[in-house]
Design a protein around this motif. Structure first.
Motif, PDB file in Angstrom:
ATOM      1  N   SER A 162      19.368  21.244 -61.167  1.00 56.94           N
ATOM      2  CA  SER A 162      20.634  20.674 -61.661  1.00 56.94           C
ATOM      3  C   SER A 162      21.835  21.410 -61.083  1.00 56.94           C
ATOM      4  O   SER A 162      22.833  20.775 -60.702  1.00 56.94           O
ATOM      5  N   GLU A 163      21.746  22.720 -61.016  1.00 55.86           N
ATOM      6  CA  GLU A 163      22.850  23.500 -60.437  1.00 55.86           C
ATOM      7  C   GLU A 163      23.045  23.146 -58.966  1.00 55.86           C
ATOM      8  O   GLU A 163      24.176  22.984 -58.505  1.00 55.86           O
ATOM      9  N   LYS A 176      22.265  20.388 -57.509  1.00 53.46           N
ATOM     10  CA  LYS A 176      22.775  19.013 -57.444  1.00 53.46           C
ATOM     11  C   LYS A 176      24.290  19.003 -57.584  1.00 53.46           C
ATOM     12  O   LYS A 176      24.982  18.170 -56.994  1.00 53.46           O
ATOM     13  N   GLU A 177      24.814  19.952 -58.355  1.00 56.25           N
ATOM     14  CA  GLU A 177      26.257  20.061 -58.562  1.00 56.25           C
ATOM     15  C   GLU A 177      26.933  20.924 -57.497  1.00 56.25           C
ATOM     16  O   GLU A 177      28.143  21.131 -57.539  1.00 56.25           O
ATOM     17  N   GLU A 187      16.692  23.756 -64.309  1.00 55.01           N
ATOM     18  CA  GLU A 187      18.113  24.089 -64.352  1.00 55.01           C
ATOM     19  C   GLU A 187      18.622  24.411 -62.950  1.00 55.01           C
ATOM     20  O   GLU A 187      19.751  24.052 -62.591  1.00 55.01           O
ATOM     21  N   TYR A 246      19.573  19.962 -50.954  1.00 53.37           N
ATOM     22  CA  TYR A 246      20.951  19.735 -51.412  1.00 53.37           C
ATOM     23  C   TYR A 246      21.931  20.541 -50.568  1.00 53.37           C
ATOM     24  O   TYR A 246      22.974  20.039 -50.160  1.00 53.37           O
TER      25      TYR A 246
END
Length: 106
Positions: free
Chosen positions: A26-27, A29-30, A23, A97
């Motif tokens: 994913s965070e 990445k955003e 998770e 990122y």
């Protein structure tokens, strides 16, 4: 707590840590770096719980308490080691990122 319940503590907490680490990726990445770091902190807490259970088992064995190496125990150890690896890699992903995020650069 019996042996199988103890082992399940490693599996559950290791699995939770792995999920939170994913998770976190994913965070990141955003672009949600604060949330990503929060998820990593949560994963670290779950890993600490699993590691405490593992340490208790190791200390018991060192005291001479017989510990059967079952398939469930092997699975638990695999879960824990994979969770630790995913958390480490998640930290690297977050850093990458963030480094490559042009909106963060001044």
């Amino acid at each position: 707590m019996d042996y199988q319940e103890t082992i399940m503590g490693i599996i559950v907490n290791g699995g939770n840590a792995r999920s939170k680490s994913m998770e976190a990726i994913s965070e990141a990445k955003e672009g949600n770096y604060d949330q990503a770091r929060k998820k990593i902190d949560e994963a670290a807490q779950d890993l600490a719980k699993a590691h405490r259970v593992q340490t208790d088992l190791i200390q018991g064995e060192a005291r001479g308490e017989n510990t059967d190496v079952t398939l469930l125990m092997v699975h638990a150890q695999d879960h824990l080691m994979n969770a630790m690896t995913v958390k480490d890699m998640a930290n690297e992903f977050i850093a990458l990122y963030e480094k490559n995020d042009t909106s963060c650069k001044k």
